[in-house]
Write an enzyme that holds these catalytic residues in place. Structure first.
Site, PDB file in Angstrom:
ATOM      1  N   HIS A 170     -15.053   2.984  -2.563  1.00 47.20           N
ATOM      2  CA  HIS A 170     -14.051   2.070  -1.993  1.00 47.20           C
ATOM      3  C   HIS A 170     -13.009   2.766  -1.134  1.00 47.20           C
ATOM      4  CE1 HIS A 170     -15.064  -0.961  -5.448  1.00 47.20           C
ATOM      5  NE2 HIS A 170     -15.976  -0.938  -4.514  1.00 47.20           N
TER       6      HIS A 170
ATOM      7  N   ASP B  10      -7.814   6.725  -5.654  1.00 45.46           N
ATOM      8  CA  ASP B  10      -6.632   7.561  -5.916  1.00 45.46           C
ATOM      9  C   ASP B  10      -6.873   9.058  -5.743  1.00 45.46           C
ATOM     10  OD1 ASP B  10      -7.997   8.289  -8.304  1.00 45.46           O
ATOM     11  OD2 ASP B  10      -6.978   6.735  -9.452  1.00 45.46           O
TER      12      ASP B  10
ATOM     13  N   GLY C 235     -14.179   2.794 -17.788  1.00 49.90           N
ATOM     14  CA  GLY C 235     -12.941   2.166 -17.316  1.00 49.90           C
ATOM     15  C   GLY C 235     -13.126   1.225 -16.147  1.00 49.90           C
ATOM     16  N   THR C 236     -14.233   0.513 -16.160  1.00 51.25           N
ATOM     17  CA  THR C 236     -14.431  -0.493 -15.111  1.00 51.25           C
ATOM     18  C   THR C 236     -14.723  -1.844 -15.752  1.00 51.25           C
ATOM     19  OG1 THR C 236     -15.794  -1.215 -13.236  1.00 51.25           O
ATOM     20  CG2 THR C 236     -16.839   0.300 -14.782  1.00 51.25           C
ATOM     21  N   SER C 237     -14.138  -2.894 -15.159  1.00 50.69           N
ATOM     22  CA  SER C 237     -14.374  -4.241 -15.688  1.00 50.69           C
ATOM     23  C   SER C 237     -15.738  -4.757 -15.250  1.00 50.69           C
ATOM     24  CB  SER C 237     -13.275  -5.194 -15.220  1.00 50.69           C
ATOM     25  OG  SER C 237     -13.273  -5.274 -13.808  1.00 50.69           O
TER      26      SER C 237
ATOM     27  N   ASN D  88     -14.581   1.987 -22.621  1.00 52.74           N
ATOM     28  CA  ASN D  88     -13.570   1.043 -22.154  1.00 52.74           C
ATOM     29  C   ASN D  88     -12.686   0.679 -23.338  1.00 52.74           C
ATOM     30  OD1 ASN D  88     -12.255  -1.411 -21.001  1.00 52.74           O
ATOM     31  ND2 ASN D  88     -13.832  -1.212 -19.427  1.00 52.74           N
TER      32      ASN D  88
ATOM     33  N   TYR E 238       0.828  -1.213   0.000  1.00 54.40           N
ATOM     34  CA  TYR E 238       0.000   0.000   0.000  1.00 54.40           C
ATOM     35  C   TYR E 238       0.857   1.255   0.000  1.00 54.40           C
ATOM     36  CZ  TYR E 238      -4.347  -2.411  -0.004  1.00 54.40           C
ATOM     37  OH  TYR E 238      -5.402  -3.171  -0.415  1.00 54.40           O
TER      38      TYR E 238
ATOM     39  N   GLN F  54     -15.065   4.032  -8.127  1.00 56.40           N
ATOM     40  CA  GLN F  54     -14.535   2.881  -7.388  1.00 56.40           C
ATOM     41  C   GLN F  54     -13.071   3.125  -7.058  1.00 56.40           C
ATOM     42  OE1 GLN F  54     -15.871  -1.018  -9.393  1.00 56.40           O
ATOM     43  NE2 GLN F  54     -16.179   0.541 -10.952  1.00 56.40           N
ATOM     44  N   ASN F  55     -12.538   4.207  -7.613  1.00 53.40           N
ATOM     45  CA  ASN F  55     -11.103   4.455  -7.440  1.00 53.40           C
ATOM     46  C   ASN F  55     -10.796   5.018  -6.063  1.00 53.40           C
ATOM     47  OD1 ASN F  55     -10.810   3.533  -9.976  1.00 53.40           O
ATOM     48  ND2 ASN F  55     -10.554   5.545 -10.931  1.00 53.40           N
TER      49      ASN F  55
HETATM   50  N1  LIG Z   1      -6.702   4.028  -9.621  1.00 53.27           N
HETATM   51  C1  LIG Z   1      -7.259   3.378  -8.612  1.00 53.27           C
HETATM   52  O1  LIG Z   1      -7.748   3.981  -7.659  1.00 53.27           O
HETATM   53  C2  LIG Z   1      -7.314   1.875  -8.652  1.00 53.27           C
HETATM   54  C3  LIG Z   1      -6.399   1.124  -9.383  1.00 53.27           C
HETATM   55  C4  LIG Z   1      -6.527  -0.268  -9.386  1.00 53.27           C
HETATM   56  C5  LIG Z   1      -7.577  -0.875  -8.679  1.00 53.27           C
HETATM   57  N2  LIG Z   1      -8.442  -0.121  -7.978  1.00 53.27           N
HETATM   58  C6  LIG Z   1      -9.548  -0.792  -7.229  1.00 53.27           C
HETATM   59  O2  LIG Z   1      -9.749  -2.068  -7.781  1.00 53.27           O
HETATM   60  C7  LIG Z   1     -11.093  -2.386  -8.091  1.00 53.27           C
HETATM   61  C8  LIG Z   1     -11.056  -2.777  -9.533  1.00 53.27           C
HETATM   62  O3  LIG Z   1     -12.246  -2.662 -10.271  1.00 53.27           O
HETATM   63  P1  LIG Z   1     -12.332  -1.709 -11.544  1.00 53.27           P
HETATM   64  O4  LIG Z   1     -13.464  -2.186 -12.373  1.00 53.27           O
HETATM   65  O5  LIG Z   1     -12.278  -0.313 -11.106  1.00 53.27           O
HETATM   66  O6  LIG Z   1     -10.976  -1.929 -12.344  1.00 53.27           O
HETATM   67  P2  LIG Z   1     -10.394  -3.179 -13.081  1.00 53.27           P
HETATM   68  O7  LIG Z   1      -8.912  -3.104 -12.915  1.00 53.27           O
HETATM   69  O8  LIG Z   1     -11.081  -4.434 -12.721  1.00 53.27           O
HETATM   70  O9  LIG Z   1     -10.729  -2.891 -14.620  1.00 53.27           O
HETATM   71  C9  LIG Z   1     -10.172  -1.816 -15.314  1.00 53.27           C
HETATM   72  C10 LIG Z   1     -10.925  -1.659 -16.620  1.00 53.27           C
HETATM   73  O10 LIG Z   1     -10.442  -0.487 -17.253  1.00 53.27           O
HETATM   74  C11 LIG Z   1     -10.250  -0.764 -18.636  1.00 53.27           C
HETATM   75  N3  LIG Z   1      -9.237   0.196 -19.110  1.00 53.27           N
HETATM   76  C12 LIG Z   1      -7.893   0.115 -19.001  1.00 53.27           C
HETATM   77  N4  LIG Z   1      -7.305   1.213 -19.499  1.00 53.27           N
HETATM   78  C13 LIG Z   1      -8.319   2.030 -19.930  1.00 53.27           C
HETATM   79  C14 LIG Z   1      -8.351   3.318 -20.526  1.00 53.27           C
HETATM   80  N5  LIG Z   1      -7.231   4.006 -20.791  1.00 53.27           N
HETATM   81  N6  LIG Z   1      -9.566   3.849 -20.854  1.00 53.27           N
HETATM   82  C15 LIG Z   1     -10.718   3.163 -20.595  1.00 53.27           C
HETATM   83  N7  LIG Z   1     -10.726   1.943 -20.024  1.00 53.27           N
HETATM   84  C16 LIG Z   1      -9.551   1.375 -19.691  1.00 53.27           C
HETATM   85  C17 LIG Z   1      -9.870  -2.230 -18.695  1.00 53.27           C
HETATM   86  O11 LIG Z   1     -10.188  -2.784 -19.960  1.00 53.27           O
HETATM   87  C18 LIG Z   1     -10.731  -2.824 -17.587  1.00 53.27           C
HETATM   88  O12 LIG Z   1     -12.003  -3.211 -18.058  1.00 53.27           O
HETATM   89  C19 LIG Z   1     -11.864  -1.150  -7.761  1.00 53.27           C
HETATM   90  O13 LIG Z   1     -12.657  -1.483  -6.713  1.00 53.27           O
HETATM   91  C20 LIG Z   1     -10.849  -0.097  -7.292  1.00 53.27           C
HETATM   92  O14 LIG Z   1     -11.145   0.300  -5.972  1.00 53.27           O
HETATM   93  C21 LIG Z   1      -8.332   1.241  -7.952  1.00 53.27           C
END
Ligand SMILES: NC(=O)c1ccc[n+]([C@@H]2O[C@H](COP(=O)([O-])OP(=O)(O)OC[C@H]3O[C@@H](n4cnc5c(N)ncnc54)[C@H](O)[C@@H]3O)[C@@H](O)[C@H]2O)c1
Ligand SMILES: [Zn+2]
Length: 255
Positions: free
Chosen positions: A120, A105, A193-195, A219, A68, A102-103
């Site tokens: 989150h 950051d 940008g969420t899976s 995405n 972390y 969900q981020n």
């Molecule tokens: N930046 C952050 O705060 C961060 C980073 C990693 C994980 N997380 C956490 O992990 C969990 C993961 O779930 P999630 O669905 O947010 O992420 P995820 O990592 O599961 O999925 C990321 C998605 O973003 C897409 N992607 C990648 N680059 C992209 C771009 N430039 N433009 C558009 N889409 C793009 C991918 O194809 C994928 O579907 C969340 O709960 C979050 O809290 C947060």
């Protein structure tokens, strides 16, 4: 129109009073923060259960906290990208706009967005698991750097953890309620940008659609949500969002 050509999307946006955007790790990928899933995702290299749970924090505090700490340092060096700024600009365009993320950051806030609904938590906030004392990132850095074996402890002796939601933990109730309420009232819902695999956040776009909202997915790849989407804009959110917001401004000119 810069990016919108789909007649039903144009029609839906013209009528929209409530627009909701849900963002995931993908929106911050162009800022240099790795996603979890997708190409180059972190989960392809490390197992989430090994790191992101209270059990592992308790059992392997030093390893988990080093991970972390590393992510905190990455976030501190990163800057918002055009996708974050575009969403900030969008906030004043429709009658109502809600940004749910969900981020962890804090990049939406650093791009100027207000009232961001964080589902989150936030990685730059930390607290003591025993007495609840909050630690700013500067205070946390101080404790961490002076801690024995990278195990940060509060004055009360309790362990200090990041304010993020781990596997098996509940989401902050108030924020989840805000997110549900905004979602069910939305006319246009942007899933960015969420899976769409982490529940309950992943339920929101589906719920919006069930309530009659026009669902737009942005995405780089197809996701489990793509089948449900009314419109898919495939590509980098940092390139698509500024164009999309320009189009929305044309369709929803200020009164
Ligand atoms: N930046 C952050 O705060 C961060 C980073 C990693 C994980 N997380 C956490 O992990 C969990 C993961 O779930 P999630 O669905 O947010 O992420 P995820 O990592 O599961 O999925 C990321 C998605 O973003 C897409 N992607 C990648 N680059 C992209 C771009 N430039 N433009 C558009 N889409 C793009 C991918 O194809 C994928 O579907 C969340 O709960 C979050 O809290 C947060
Ligand atoms: Zn304490």
């Amino acid at each position: 129109m810069k990016i919108l050509s789909d007649p039903s999307a144009i029609e839906a946006i013209k009528k929209a009073k409530n627009i909701v955007a849900l963002t995931g790790a993908g929106i911050s990928a162009e800022s240099g923060i790795p996603t979890f899933r997708g190409e180059n995702g972190l989960w392809t290299k490390l197992s989430p259960e090994e790191l992101a749970s209270f059990e592992s924090f308790y059992q392997n505090t030093a390893v988990v906290m080093e991970w972390y700490k590393h992510r905190q340092e990455v976030i501190k060096k990163c800057k918002p990208n055009p996708g974050h700024y575009a969403l900030c600009e969008l906030s004043s365009v429709p009658e109502h706009f809600n940004l749910i993320t969900q981020n962890i950051d804090g990049l939406h806030q650093r791009a100027g967005s207000r009232d961001v609904v964080e589902l989150h938590g936030n990685l730059l906030e930390n607290y003591c698991v025993r007495c609840g004392q909050k630690y700013s990132i500067e205070e946390f850095d101080d404790v961490f750097n002076n801690a024995m074996n990278h195990v940060p402890r509060c004055n009360c002796g309790g362990l200090i953890r990041p304010n993020v939601v781990w596997f098996g933990e509940a989401l902050p109730r108030e924020n989840l309620e805000l997110a549900y309420n905004a979602t069910i009232q939305s006319d246009v819902f942007l899933s960015i940008g969420t899976s769409a695999q982490v529940r309950p956040a992943a339920d929101l776009p589906v719920l919006a659609k069930q309530g009659g909202a026009f669902l737009i997915e942005i995405n780089t790849q197809h996701t489990v949500l793509s089948e449900e989407a009314d419109l898919i804009l495939q590509g980098n959110s940092g390139e698509i969002l500024p164009q999309l917001v320009e189009d929305i401004k044309t369709l929803l000119p200020k009164a």
